[in-house]
Design a protein around this motif. Structure first.
Motif, PDB file in Angstrom:
ATOM      1  N   LYS A 284       0.829  -1.200   0.000  1.00  0.00           N
ATOM      2  CA  LYS A 284       0.000   0.000   0.000  1.00  0.00           C
ATOM      3  C   LYS A 284       0.868   1.255   0.000  1.00  0.00           C
ATOM      4  N   ASP A 285       0.331   2.312  -0.562  1.00  0.00           N
ATOM      5  CA  ASP A 285       1.062   3.562  -0.739  1.00  0.00           C
ATOM      6  C   ASP A 285       1.249   4.282   0.605  1.00  0.00           C
ATOM      7  N   PRO A 286       2.482   4.444   1.072  1.00  0.00           N
ATOM      8  CA  PRO A 286       2.696   5.149   2.345  1.00  0.00           C
ATOM      9  C   PRO A 286       2.294   6.620   2.290  1.00  0.00           C
ATOM     10  N   ASP A 287       2.401   7.222   1.114  1.00  0.00           N
ATOM     11  CA  ASP A 287       2.164   8.660   1.006  1.00  0.00           C
ATOM     12  C   ASP A 287       0.730   9.031   1.376  1.00  0.00           C
ATOM     13  N   GLU A 288      -0.199   8.092   1.178  1.00  0.00           N
ATOM     14  CA  GLU A 288      -1.594   8.356   1.543  1.00  0.00           C
ATOM     15  C   GLU A 288      -1.708   8.731   3.014  1.00  0.00           C
ATOM     16  N   LEU A 289      -1.032   7.975   3.874  1.00  0.00           N
ATOM     17  CA  LEU A 289      -1.095   8.253   5.309  1.00  0.00           C
ATOM     18  C   LEU A 289      -0.235   9.447   5.697  1.00  0.00           C
ATOM     19  N   LYS A 290       0.852   9.675   4.972  1.00  0.00           N
ATOM     20  CA  LYS A 290       1.663  10.865   5.238  1.00  0.00           C
ATOM     21  C   LYS A 290       0.845  12.131   4.972  1.00  0.00           C
ATOM     22  N   GLN A 291       0.088  12.137   3.899  1.00  0.00           N
ATOM     23  CA  GLN A 291      -0.723  13.311   3.578  1.00  0.00           C
ATOM     24  C   GLN A 291      -1.817  13.532   4.620  1.00  0.00           C
ATOM     25  N   ILE A 292      -2.393  12.451   5.129  1.00  0.00           N
ATOM     26  CA  ILE A 292      -3.383  12.579   6.196  1.00  0.00           C
ATOM     27  C   ILE A 292      -2.723  13.161   7.439  1.00  0.00           C
ATOM     28  N   LEU A 293      -1.527  12.682   7.765  1.00  0.00           N
ATOM     29  CA  LEU A 293      -0.789  13.209   8.915  1.00  0.00           C
ATOM     30  C   LEU A 293      -0.537  14.709   8.754  1.00  0.00           C
ATOM     31  N   LEU A 294      -0.056  15.113   7.597  1.00  0.00           N
ATOM     32  CA  LEU A 294       0.219  16.532   7.370  1.00  0.00           C
ATOM     33  C   LEU A 294      -1.053  17.369   7.457  1.00  0.00           C
ATOM     34  N   SER A 295      -2.152  16.811   6.966  1.00  0.00           N
ATOM     35  CA  SER A 295      -3.431  17.513   7.060  1.00  0.00           C
ATOM     36  C   SER A 295      -3.862  17.667   8.512  1.00  0.00           C
ATOM     37  N   ARG A 296      -3.649  16.632   9.310  1.00  0.00           N
ATOM     38  CA  ARG A 296      -4.012  16.689  10.728  1.00  0.00           C
ATOM     39  C   ARG A 296      -3.162  17.725  11.471  1.00  0.00           C
ATOM     40  N   ILE A 297      -1.934  17.913  11.039  1.00  0.00           N
ATOM     41  CA  ILE A 297      -1.069  18.927  11.659  1.00  0.00           C
ATOM     42  C   ILE A 297      -1.538  20.326  11.262  1.00  0.00           C
ATOM     43  N   ARG A 298      -1.852  20.496   9.972  1.00  0.00           N
ATOM     44  CA  ARG A 298      -2.287  21.820   9.479  1.00  0.00           C
ATOM     45  C   ARG A 298      -3.640  22.225  10.069  1.00  0.00           C
ATOM     46  N   THR A 299      -4.547  21.264  10.160  1.00  0.00           N
ATOM     47  CA  THR A 299      -5.917  21.555  10.582  1.00  0.00           C
ATOM     48  C   THR A 299      -6.325  20.596  11.694  1.00  0.00           C
ATOM     49  N   PRO A 300      -5.992  20.922  12.912  1.00  0.00           N
ATOM     50  CA  PRO A 300      -6.336  20.024  14.033  1.00  0.00           C
ATOM     51  C   PRO A 300      -7.848  19.840  14.166  1.00  0.00           C
ATOM     52  N   SER A 301      -8.229  18.611  14.465  1.00  0.00           N
ATOM     53  CA  SER A 301      -9.639  18.280  14.645  1.00  0.00           C
ATOM     54  C   SER A 301     -10.085  18.609  16.058  1.00  0.00           C
ATOM     55  N   VAL A 302     -11.401  18.807  16.222  1.00  0.00           N
ATOM     56  CA  VAL A 302     -11.983  19.137  17.533  1.00  0.00           C
ATOM     57  C   VAL A 302     -13.138  18.190  17.806  1.00  0.00           C
ATOM     58  N   LEU A 303     -13.179  17.633  19.006  1.00  0.00           N
ATOM     59  CA  LEU A 303     -14.285  16.752  19.392  1.00  0.00           C
ATOM     60  C   LEU A 303     -15.530  17.566  19.718  1.00  0.00           C
ATOM     61  N   PRO A 304     -16.714  17.030  19.433  1.00  0.00           N
ATOM     62  CA  PRO A 304     -17.961  17.728  19.787  1.00  0.00           C
ATOM     63  C   PRO A 304     -18.230  17.631  21.293  1.00  0.00           C
ATOM     64  N   ARG A 305     -18.936  18.616  21.807  1.00  0.00           N
ATOM     65  CA  ARG A 305     -19.348  18.616  23.226  1.00  0.00           C
ATOM     66  C   ARG A 305     -20.848  18.388  23.336  1.00  0.00           C
TER      67      ARG A 305
END
Length: 323
Positions: A302-323
């Motif tokens: 499987k292509d490693p870059d797929e997960l690297k791009q997800i990682l970079l996206s998570r760094i650029r745009t942190p997710s927030v849990l709902p309350r």
């Protein structure tokens, strides 16, 4: 699912002697998948036909399998829709066939939905199902350290860094360090049995209704939120690695409605989404760089870059849990 070990009708008849499930009608190999050999088995009893799945384990040993057999039966008894080992007339589920550990399991209806076709409703359903899986296993009596958990990614990230571009090596090691810092507050994070690999191709939908959770053979004892992060990264990602906020909101809100988040999980969530991406990036990097035996030349890397791009996206745009 795939076929690596041949099973003949005679082999199957020998196995069926231990059960009271009827006589063999059909035996059909299931193609696709990665790790195990799988067959559809059709049996007839009292003029009624029933379909089952026979699994032969190609990688898990006889000693490793009982954790998963016990877990699947535990979850199934608590209403979680997943395959489990059917016990024979002596109460034994784990069998041996053609020199492989084997289970005969119920067959669930449904199909795997391509990631591009996943909707917020699909994501909401898997969020609910994952929370129910976590709650059902809260008092499960066995524990297991993840095969590819924190100790694995610490050692492998060190081993692999000299084979990576400097920027990638720094990124990988930084994410390992970020999780190590988070673990200092482990007592604040709810933990228990996790699925560990609930990608979209491990869930069946009958129509648009979730019908089964598959492949619990990466289950372990870990942070529940890490399990949710694995799901979010796969079910809610777009082709460029960015996250579809509508799908992710549906996933997180449905999970939260079933198992409300504790306060520290709000702080940990952005880190764990990155940790989950890092873990699967690393596991794909190793075979892609020829640093891990793929075990079978026919297995797709499987292509490693797929997960690297997800990682970079998570760094650029942190997710927030709902309350």
């Amino acid at each position: 699912m795939a076929v690596y070990t041949e099973v003949t009708p005679n082999n199957l008849d020998l196995l069926l002697k231990d059960f009271d499930l009827g006589t063999q009608v059909a035996l059909e190999g299931i193609q696709g998948g990665i790790e195990n050999t799988n067959y559809f088995v059709t049996l007839e009893q009292d003029k009624q036909q029933q379909r089952y799945v026979l699994t032969l384990f190609e990688e898990l040993s006889e000693e490793e399998l009982p954790f998963f057999v016990e877990l699947a039966q535990w979850q199934a008894k608590r209403g979680i829709p997943l395959p489990y080992g059917i016990t024979d007339r002596n109460g034994i589920a784990q069998k041996r066939l053609n020199d492989r550990p084997a289970l005969l399991q119920p067959c669930f209806s449904g199909r795997i939905i391509d990631r591009a076709q996943l909707t917020p409703e699909h994501c909401a359903q898997v969020g609910t199902a994952l929370a129910q899986f976590h709650k059902a296993g809260e008092d499960f009596y066995l524990k297991r350290q993840a095969h590819r958990g924190v100790f694995w990614w610490r050692s492998e990230s060190s081993r692999i860094q000299s084979h990576l571009p400097e920027e990638d090596a720094k990124l990988l090691l930084a994410e390992v360090a970020a999780f190590d810092a988070l673990r200092e507050h482990a007592d604040k994070l709810p933990s228990g049995v996790i699925h560990g690999d609930l990608f979209h191709d491990n869930v069946l939908f009958d129509g648009d209704q979730l019908s089964a959770i598959l492949d619990i053979y990466n289950a372990a004892t870990a942070f529940w939120l890490f399990d949710l992060a694995i799901v979010a990264n796969d079910w809610c990602s777009l082709p460029d690695g960015s996250i579809d906020s509508e799908r992710e909101n549906a996933l997180l809100s449905a999970y939260h409605a079933e198992r409300p988040f504790v306060e520290f999980e709000y702080e940990a969530w952005p880190i764990l989404t990155r940790t989950a991406a890092m873990r699967f990036w690393l596991s794909r990097l190793l075979p892609a760089l020829g640093l891990e035996d793929n075990g079978d030349n026919d297995k797709k890397i499987k292509d490693p870059d797929e997960l690297k791009q997800i990682l970079l996206s998570r760094i650029r745009t942190p997710s927030v849990l709902p309350r």
